[in-house]
Design an enzyme around this catalytic site. Structure first.
Site, PDB file in Angstrom:
ATOM      1  CD  GLU A   1      68.473  48.997  41.432  1.00  0.00           C
ATOM      2  OE1 GLU A   1      67.720  49.777  41.022  1.00  0.00           O
ATOM      3  OE2 GLU A   1      68.640  47.833  41.213  1.00  0.00           O
TER       4      GLU A   1
ATOM      5  CD  GLU B   1      64.870  42.171  41.587  1.00  0.00           C
ATOM      6  OE1 GLU B   1      64.576  42.244  40.139  1.00  0.00           O
ATOM      7  OE2 GLU B   1      64.341  42.927  42.360  1.00  0.00           O
TER       8      GLU B   1
ATOM      9  CG  HIS C   1      68.674  44.068  39.162  1.00  0.00           C
ATOM     10  ND1 HIS C   1      67.876  43.650  40.168  1.00  0.00           N
ATOM     11  CD2 HIS C   1      68.133  45.302  39.183  1.00  0.00           C
ATOM     12  CE1 HIS C   1      67.101  44.294  40.673  1.00  0.00           C
ATOM     13  NE2 HIS C   1      66.909  45.605  40.012  1.00  0.00           N
TER      14      HIS C   1
ATOM     15  CG  ASN D   1      64.499  46.715  36.139  1.00  0.00           C
ATOM     16  OD1 ASN D   1      63.927  46.023  35.158  1.00  0.00           O
ATOM     17  ND2 ASN D   1      65.150  46.374  37.124  1.00  0.00           N
ATOM     18  CD1 TRP D   2      59.159  49.174  32.627  1.00  0.00           C
ATOM     19  CD2 TRP D   2      58.027  47.889  31.080  1.00  0.00           C
ATOM     20  NE1 TRP D   2      58.487  50.020  31.839  1.00  0.00           N
ATOM     21  CE2 TRP D   2      57.913  49.208  30.754  1.00  0.00           C
ATOM     22  CE3 TRP D   2      57.518  46.819  30.299  1.00  0.00           C
ATOM     23  CZ2 TRP D   2      57.355  49.806  29.539  1.00  0.00           C
ATOM     24  CZ3 TRP D   2      56.937  47.316  28.956  1.00  0.00           C
ATOM     25  CH2 TRP D   2      56.878  48.760  28.891  1.00  0.00           C
ATOM     26  CE  LYS D   3      62.760  45.542  40.146  1.00  0.00           C
ATOM     27  NZ  LYS D   3      62.997  45.467  41.535  1.00  0.00           N
TER      28      LYS D   3
ATOM     29  N   GLY E   1      61.841  50.693  40.149  1.00  0.00           N
ATOM     30  CA  GLY E   1      61.234  49.472  39.897  1.00  0.00           C
ATOM     31  C   GLY E   1      59.735  49.702  39.810  1.00  0.00           C
ATOM     32  N   GLY E   2      59.192  49.070  41.073  1.00  0.00           N
ATOM     33  CA  GLY E   2      57.580  49.187  41.069  1.00  0.00           C
ATOM     34  C   GLY E   2      57.204  50.332  40.696  1.00  0.00           C
TER      35      GLY E   2
ATOM     36  N   GLY F   1      62.275  47.054  46.469  1.00  0.00           N
ATOM     37  CA  GLY F   1      60.844  46.423  46.655  1.00  0.00           C
ATOM     38  C   GLY F   1      60.234  46.251  48.087  1.00  0.00           C
TER      39      GLY F   1
ATOM     40  CB  SER G   1      61.732  52.062  47.819  1.00  0.00           C
ATOM     41  OG  SER G   1      61.561  50.598  48.260  1.00  0.00           O
TER      42      SER G   1
HETATM   43  P1  13P Z   1      61.884  49.080  43.439  1.00  0.00           P
HETATM   44  O1  13P Z   1      61.776  50.493  43.023  1.00  0.00           O
HETATM   45  O2  13P Z   1      60.658  48.320  43.150  1.00  0.00           O
HETATM   46  O3  13P Z   1      62.426  49.031  44.971  1.00  0.00           O
HETATM   47  O4  13P Z   1      62.980  48.224  42.657  1.00  0.00           O
HETATM   48  C1  13P Z   1      64.112  49.016  42.232  1.00  0.00           C
HETATM   49  C2  13P Z   1      65.028  48.255  41.423  1.00  0.00           C
HETATM   50  O5  13P Z   1      65.179  47.128  41.545  1.00  0.00           O
HETATM   51  C3  13P Z   1      65.008  48.705  40.117  1.00  0.00           C
HETATM   52  O6  13P Z   1      66.134  48.010  39.196  1.00  0.00           O
END
Ligand code: 13P
Length: 253
Positions: free
Chosen positions: A169, A99, A97, A11-13, A236-237, A175, A215
């Site tokens: 999640e 977020e 998600h 997920n590039w966000k 994510g990251g 994050g 993470s």
């Molecule tokens: P991180 O891997 O940065 O914790 O993010 C996870 C995430 O929200 C994937 O959708």
């Protein structure tokens, strides 16, 4: 690890321009060429979806959006419909998600419409669920997961359930560098499967791929993937660098 085909989704966000995406995808294609037994999904922002999809033509890597609206068209400024996504070759969509739930008022009521709207359009939903730190501390993790699953999936059948992906999640792990232990992640994923078995059928629940997200890195993917009910990861990251993402696709090897 289960008999279900593993899934690693990145997920590039809100990261990467189209030119960043070109460099990334070119590198990634070289790194994951010929990988078998794992389904790879990239989830770029809307602006890069068409370009990424075009670059991935001829590979098995799938392309997912990060959100969509439940209506087919109309006066919804700033929104994107399922039909617009299929039109550019998108096969999957992240829905719910945390977020989006936290910052953009995404609620279970709209998710109950988005999930069937995606399926009807031929797009596979990747439904995200998970508890906050406070909810875990208060012992209400299972209540939260159960509520999200039952409400968000209220509009689909057992047959449709088998084809979707669920991502567990925990909000406190996103994050933060604070990955859930394999035991915590497994317990939650097993609970999700049990809940789906009760709401739909055990056979359909047994087919659903359940991912862990929060993470995930090359250094912790191996221990997560050995767990029975964890079928993959939503990253994510660590997916923002093609080499790290490719190592996660390799389960850290
Ligand atoms: P991180 O891997 O940065 O914790 O993010 C996870 C995430 O929200 C994937 O959708």
């Amino acid at each position: 690890m289960s008999q279900r085909t593993s899934v690693i989704a990145g997920n590039w966000k809100m990261n990467k321009t189209t030119s960043d995406a070109r460099i990334y995808v070119e590198e990634l294609i070289g790194l994951v060429a010929g990988k078998e037994g794992v389904e790879i999904i990239l989830c770029p922002p809307f602006t890069c979806l068409a370009e990424v999809n075009a670059m991935l033509e001829g590979t098995d890597v799938r392309v997912s959006a990060q959100n969509m609206h439940f209506e087919e068209l109309g006066a919804y400024t700033g929104e994107i419909s399922a039909g617009m996504l299929t039109d550019i070759g998108v096969t999957d969509v992240i829905l719910g998600h945390s977020e989006r739930r936290e910052h953009f008022c995404e609620d279970d009521e709209s998710l109950a419409k988005k999930v069937p709207a995606a399926i009807d359009a031929g797009i596979r939903p990747i439904l995200c669920v998970g508890e906050s730190d406070e909810e875990r501390e208060a012992g209400s993790t299972e209540t939260k997961l159960e509520r999200q699953l039952t409400q968000d999936l209220a509009g689909i059948s057992g047959g449709q359930l088998a084809g979707i992906i669920v991502a567990y999640e925990p909000i406190w792990a996103i994050g933060t560098g604070k990955t859930a232990t394999p035991q915590i992640a497994q317990e939650a994923c097993a609970f999700i499967r049990k809940t789906l078995a009760g709401e739909f059928t055990p056979a359909a629940a047994a087919q659903v791929r359940i991912l862990y997200g929060g993470s995930v890195k090359p250094g912790n993917i191996t221990e997560l993937m050995v767990e029975e009910d964890i079928d993959g990861a939503l990253v994510g990251g660590a997916c923002l660098t093609a080499s790290d993402f490719a190592r996660i696709v390799d389960f850290g090897r």
